[in-house]
Design a protein around this motif. Structure first.
Motif, PDB file in Angstrom:
ATOM      1  N   PRO A 146       0.831  -1.203   0.000  1.00  0.00           N
ATOM      2  CA  PRO A 146       0.000   0.000   0.000  1.00  0.00           C
ATOM      3  C   PRO A 146       0.863   1.250   0.000  1.00  0.00           C
ATOM      4  N   PRO A 147       0.285   2.388  -0.373  1.00  0.00           N
ATOM      5  CA  PRO A 147       1.048   3.640  -0.336  1.00  0.00           C
ATOM      6  C   PRO A 147       1.532   3.943   1.083  1.00  0.00           C
ATOM      7  N   ARG A 148       2.798   4.275   1.211  1.00  0.00           N
ATOM      8  CA  ARG A 148       3.381   4.636   2.498  1.00  0.00           C
ATOM      9  C   ARG A 148       4.444   5.701   2.302  1.00  0.00           C
ATOM     10  N   VAL A 149       4.563   6.604   3.283  1.00  0.00           N
ATOM     11  CA  VAL A 149       5.620   7.615   3.264  1.00  0.00           C
ATOM     12  C   VAL A 149       6.448   7.489   4.541  1.00  0.00           C
ATOM     13  N   ASP A 150       6.847   6.247   4.865  1.00  0.00           N
ATOM     14  CA  ASP A 150       7.643   5.994   6.057  1.00  0.00           C
ATOM     15  C   ASP A 150       8.947   6.785   6.052  1.00  0.00           C
ATOM     16  N   PHE A 151       9.422   7.140   4.871  1.00  0.00           N
ATOM     17  CA  PHE A 151      10.691   7.843   4.736  1.00  0.00           C
ATOM     18  C   PHE A 151      10.597   9.324   5.098  1.00  0.00           C
ATOM     19  N   LEU A 152       9.388   9.848   5.239  1.00  0.00           N
ATOM     20  CA  LEU A 152       9.220  11.258   5.576  1.00  0.00           C
ATOM     21  C   LEU A 152       9.142  11.441   7.083  1.00  0.00           C
ATOM     22  N   ASP A 153       9.880  12.405   7.606  1.00  0.00           N
ATOM     23  CA  ASP A 153       9.853  12.687   9.033  1.00  0.00           C
ATOM     24  C   ASP A 153      10.279  14.132   9.248  1.00  0.00           C
ATOM     25  N   GLY A 154      10.027  14.635  10.421  1.00  0.00           N
ATOM     26  CA  GLY A 154      10.404  16.001  10.750  1.00  0.00           C
ATOM     27  C   GLY A 154      10.329  16.230  12.242  1.00  0.00           C
ATOM     28  N   GLU A 155      10.972  17.276  12.700  1.00  0.00           N
ATOM     29  CA  GLU A 155      10.976  17.621  14.119  1.00  0.00           C
ATOM     30  C   GLU A 155       9.654  18.307  14.470  1.00  0.00           C
ATOM     31  N   VAL A 156       8.898  17.693  15.377  1.00  0.00           N
ATOM     32  CA  VAL A 156       7.593  18.237  15.739  1.00  0.00           C
ATOM     33  C   VAL A 156       7.395  18.359  17.246  1.00  0.00           C
ATOM     34  N   ASP A 157       8.409  18.052  18.025  1.00  0.00           N
ATOM     35  CA  ASP A 157       8.235  18.094  19.476  1.00  0.00           C
ATOM     36  C   ASP A 157       7.759  19.463  19.949  1.00  0.00           C
ATOM     37  N   HIS A 158       8.242  20.515  19.300  1.00  0.00           N
ATOM     38  CA  HIS A 158       7.867  21.869  19.706  1.00  0.00           C
ATOM     39  C   HIS A 158       6.443  22.235  19.282  1.00  0.00           C
ATOM     40  N   LEU A 159       5.824  21.394  18.453  1.00  0.00           N
ATOM     41  CA  LEU A 159       4.464  21.660  17.979  1.00  0.00           C
ATOM     42  C   LEU A 159       3.409  20.861  18.727  1.00  0.00           C
ATOM     43  N   LEU A 160       3.828  19.811  19.422  1.00  0.00           N
ATOM     44  CA  LEU A 160       2.866  18.885  20.015  1.00  0.00           C
ATOM     45  C   LEU A 160       2.186  19.474  21.239  1.00  0.00           C
ATOM     46  N   PRO A 161       0.869  19.335  21.322  1.00  0.00           N
ATOM     47  CA  PRO A 161       0.157  19.755  22.538  1.00  0.00           C
ATOM     48  C   PRO A 161       0.221  18.650  23.590  1.00  0.00           C
ATOM     49  N   ASP A 162      -0.167  18.975  24.784  1.00  0.00           N
ATOM     50  CA  ASP A 162      -0.320  17.937  25.803  1.00  0.00           C
ATOM     51  C   ASP A 162      -1.587  17.137  25.490  1.00  0.00           C
ATOM     52  N   GLY A 163      -1.506  15.831  25.610  1.00  0.00           N
ATOM     53  CA  GLY A 163      -2.683  14.996  25.419  1.00  0.00           C
ATOM     54  C   GLY A 163      -2.970  14.675  23.968  1.00  0.00           C
ATOM     55  N   ASP A 164      -4.157  14.133  23.737  1.00  0.00           N
ATOM     56  CA  ASP A 164      -4.560  13.683  22.409  1.00  0.00           C
ATOM     57  C   ASP A 164      -4.859  14.854  21.481  1.00  0.00           C
ATOM     58  N   PHE A 165      -4.617  14.627  20.190  1.00  0.00           N
ATOM     59  CA  PHE A 165      -4.946  15.659  19.201  1.00  0.00           C
ATOM     60  C   PHE A 165      -5.363  15.006  17.887  1.00  0.00           C
ATOM     61  N   ALA A 166      -6.062  15.789  17.080  1.00  0.00           N
ATOM     62  CA  ALA A 166      -6.474  15.373  15.741  1.00  0.00           C
ATOM     63  C   ALA A 166      -6.107  16.470  14.760  1.00  0.00           C
ATOM     64  N   LEU A 167      -5.880  16.095  13.509  1.00  0.00           N
ATOM     65  CA  LEU A 167      -5.547  17.053  12.461  1.00  0.00           C
ATOM     66  C   LEU A 167      -6.791  17.405  11.665  1.00  0.00           C
ATOM     67  N   LEU A 168      -6.975  18.687  11.396  1.00  0.00           N
ATOM     68  CA  LEU A 168      -8.036  19.153  10.512  1.00  0.00           C
ATOM     69  C   LEU A 168      -7.382  19.821   9.313  1.00  0.00           C
ATOM     70  N   VAL A 169      -7.835  19.450   8.109  1.00  0.00           N
ATOM     71  CA  VAL A 169      -7.239  19.953   6.869  1.00  0.00           C
ATOM     72  C   VAL A 169      -8.338  20.647   6.075  1.00  0.00           C
ATOM     73  N   PRO A 170      -8.552  21.954   6.293  1.00  0.00           N
ATOM     74  CA  PRO A 170      -9.712  22.646   5.718  1.00  0.00           C
ATOM     75  C   PRO A 170      -9.509  23.188   4.313  1.00  0.00           C
TER      76      PRO A 170
END
Length: 308
Positions: A146-170
């Motif tokens: 299946p399609p996968r982009v396992d090779f893509l990554d980036g630094e996101v620790d400074h973006l993460l909130p505490d607890g659970d989150f969901a992405l909205l793409v409007p």
């Protein structure tokens, strides 16, 4: 050592949907030198995969720029590719084949006279992943992941909130407003998620600034990441998110292939059976017009994608 060429120009969603086929081709040709003919944005996107020895950037010359067109075809022909996998299967790539000097390479695609023509009678009606899988099967490649982009990554620790989150793409392509679920609906959905203890994070570019502003007016606690995330960071966030909800747009394909559970919202302008992200497992909703899709319907579909 034989050389192999893969062709895939875009757009983002189509390139992501082709990553499984690309990986299958690489596995089928161990030890061979594999090049990719693509456009500049997707050369940068796919470079971290390590699948390709060379990225050949196609500036897409036309019949109105014959010198550039002939120069590109001559350049490709000089490499004496033993096999070409045309995953774009467009009029453009058929033109490249017709202009290719003899002896022509073995060619998987739909170009007239090619050695491995895609004869699927329903190729224009089935999902892109199924179409590519069928095309490669006719060229002797039967194990397509299946399609996968396992090779893509980036630094996101400074973006993460505490607890659970969901992405909205409007967002979606600026010239296709009919493919956008109303921003105020996203704002109501963001408020609903927040009440469940799920922080909404808003993904988009400068083109989505107005939509994100409207969502923030409805739900000030939503996190605005508009214009702040690379492809790699979107993939990294997707792997950490509970799920994503968004319009029929390229980043939703990227998120689904991260992988991340997704719910994609379609208007009548699209055909989800041909292009839905995360096919065949991820759900989608469709209404025409998309403004007729209620927030309650989207909220009711979330338990199907939210992880435990």
């Amino acid at each position: 050592m034989a050389d192999v060429l893969v062709i895939k120009h875009g757009a983002l969603g189509d390139v992501v949907l082709a990553t499984g086929a690309m990986q299958a081709i690489v596995r089928h040709h161990p030890g061979e030198r594999i090049s990719l003919l693509t456009t500049a944005p997707y050369a940068r996107l796919l470079e971290p995969s390590g699948w390709f020895a060379e990225m050949i950037v196609d500036e897409r010359p036309t019949l109105w720029t014959p010198i550039k067109l002939a120069g590109l075809v001559r350049r490709l022909a000089r490499q004496r590719f033993s096999m070409v996998y045309d995953l774009q299967t467009s009029r453009r790539t058929a033109l490249y084949y017709s202009l290719w000097p003899r002896p022509k390479p073995r060619w998987s695609g739909i170009a007239k006279g090619c050695s491995h023509p895609d004869r699927q009678p329903d190729r224009e009606r089935i999902h892109t992943v199924a179409r590519l899988t069928g095309q490669l099967a006719q060229a002797g490649i039967t194990d397509v992941p299946p399609p996968r982009v396992d090779f893509l990554d980036g630094e996101v620790d400074h973006l993460l909130p505490d607890g659970d989150f969901a992405l909205l793409v409007p967002g979606c392509a600026p010239h296709r407003p009919d493919k956008r679920w109303p921003a105020r609906h996203y704002g109501e959905l963001a408020t609903y998620l927040l009440a469940l203890g799920i922080r909404p994070m808003l993904i988009g570019t400068a083109a989505e600034a107005d939509a994100i502003r409207t969502i923030k007016e409805e739900c000030p606690a939503a996190i605005d990441l508009g214009g702040r995330t690379s492809f790699g960071q979107i993939a990294a966030l997707a792997r950490r998110a509970l799920f994503a909800v968004g319009n029929d747009t390229g980043p939703m394909h990227l998120i689904a292939a991260a992988p991340c559970p997704v719910l994609t919202l379609f208007s009548g302008a699209s055909t989800p059976l041909r292009s839905a992200p995360g096919w065949p497992d991820e759900p989608w909703l469709q209404r025409e017009p998309l403004t007729a899709l209620g927030v309650d319907e989207v909220a009711a579909a979330l338990p199907r994608i939210a992880t435990a």
